[in-house]
Design an enzyme around this catalytic site. Structure first.
Site, PDB file in Angstrom:
ATOM      1  N   CYS A  33       0.821  -1.218   0.000  1.00  0.00           N
ATOM      2  CA  CYS A  33       0.000   0.000   0.000  1.00  0.00           C
ATOM      3  C   CYS A  33       0.854   1.268   0.000  1.00  0.00           C
ATOM      4  O   CYS A  33       0.353   2.353  -0.246  1.00  0.00           O
ATOM      5  CB  CYS A  33      -0.939   0.009   1.202  1.00  0.00           C
ATOM      6  SG  CYS A  33      -0.040   0.043   2.769  1.00  0.00           S
ATOM      7  N   CYS A 102      -2.348  -3.671   8.673  1.00  0.00           N
ATOM      8  CA  CYS A 102      -2.012  -2.332   9.167  1.00  0.00           C
ATOM      9  C   CYS A 102      -1.534  -2.417  10.621  1.00  0.00           C
ATOM     10  O   CYS A 102      -0.624  -1.681  11.025  1.00  0.00           O
ATOM     11  CB  CYS A 102      -3.202  -1.401   9.063  1.00  0.00           C
ATOM     12  SG  CYS A 102      -4.042  -1.458   7.468  1.00  0.00           S
TER      13      CYS A 102
END
Ligand code: FES
Length: 132
Positions: A33, A102
């Protein structure tokens, strides 16, 4: 999609910023990402006395950074090294499955900051030992 706690930490992140002259720094990035996180620690008597973060990333990356700093503050280095991405996600009342990576970034950033400190600390000790 996000828990109340994730949104709260995203909107009001704790311990944001840098530490001047930190004892350890952990830098991690997610190549998929492109998000980047930096964690700074100050250590005293084997405990994390202060901790800050700078994160360029998604809402979950910011919320997990904020939470990991809250969890690690005041802990011994050993206790902090045992914090996992699941601890971070659980404290945030869960994360959507596609956002679990994350929280990995946050735990890894913390671990890297501690490893950085331990490396420096060993080097310092070595220097003292050889200079005598
Ligand atoms: Fe990259 Fe969350 S999408 S850390």
């Amino acid at each position: 999609m996000y828990s109340r706690k994730v949104i709260e930490h995203f909107q009001h992140p704790r311990n944001v910023g840098e530490i001047k002259d930190p004892d350890g720094v952990g830098r991690v990035g997610n190549p998929v990402c492109g998000d980047i996180m930096e964690i700074y620690i100050k250590v005293k008597a084997n405990r994390i006395e202060d901790i800050r973060f700078k994160t360029f990333g998604c809402a979950a990356a910011i919320a997990t950074s904020s939470m990991v700093t809250e969890l690690a503050k005041g802990k011994t280095l050993d206790e902090a090294l045992k914090l996992t991405r699941n601890d971070v996600a659980e404290e945030l009342e869960g994360l959507p499955p596609i956002k679990m990576h994350c929280s990995n970034l946050a735990a890894e950033g913390l671990h890297k900051a501690i490893e950085d400190y331990l490396k420096k600390f060993k080097r310092e000790k070595g220097r003292v030992a050889t200079s005598r």
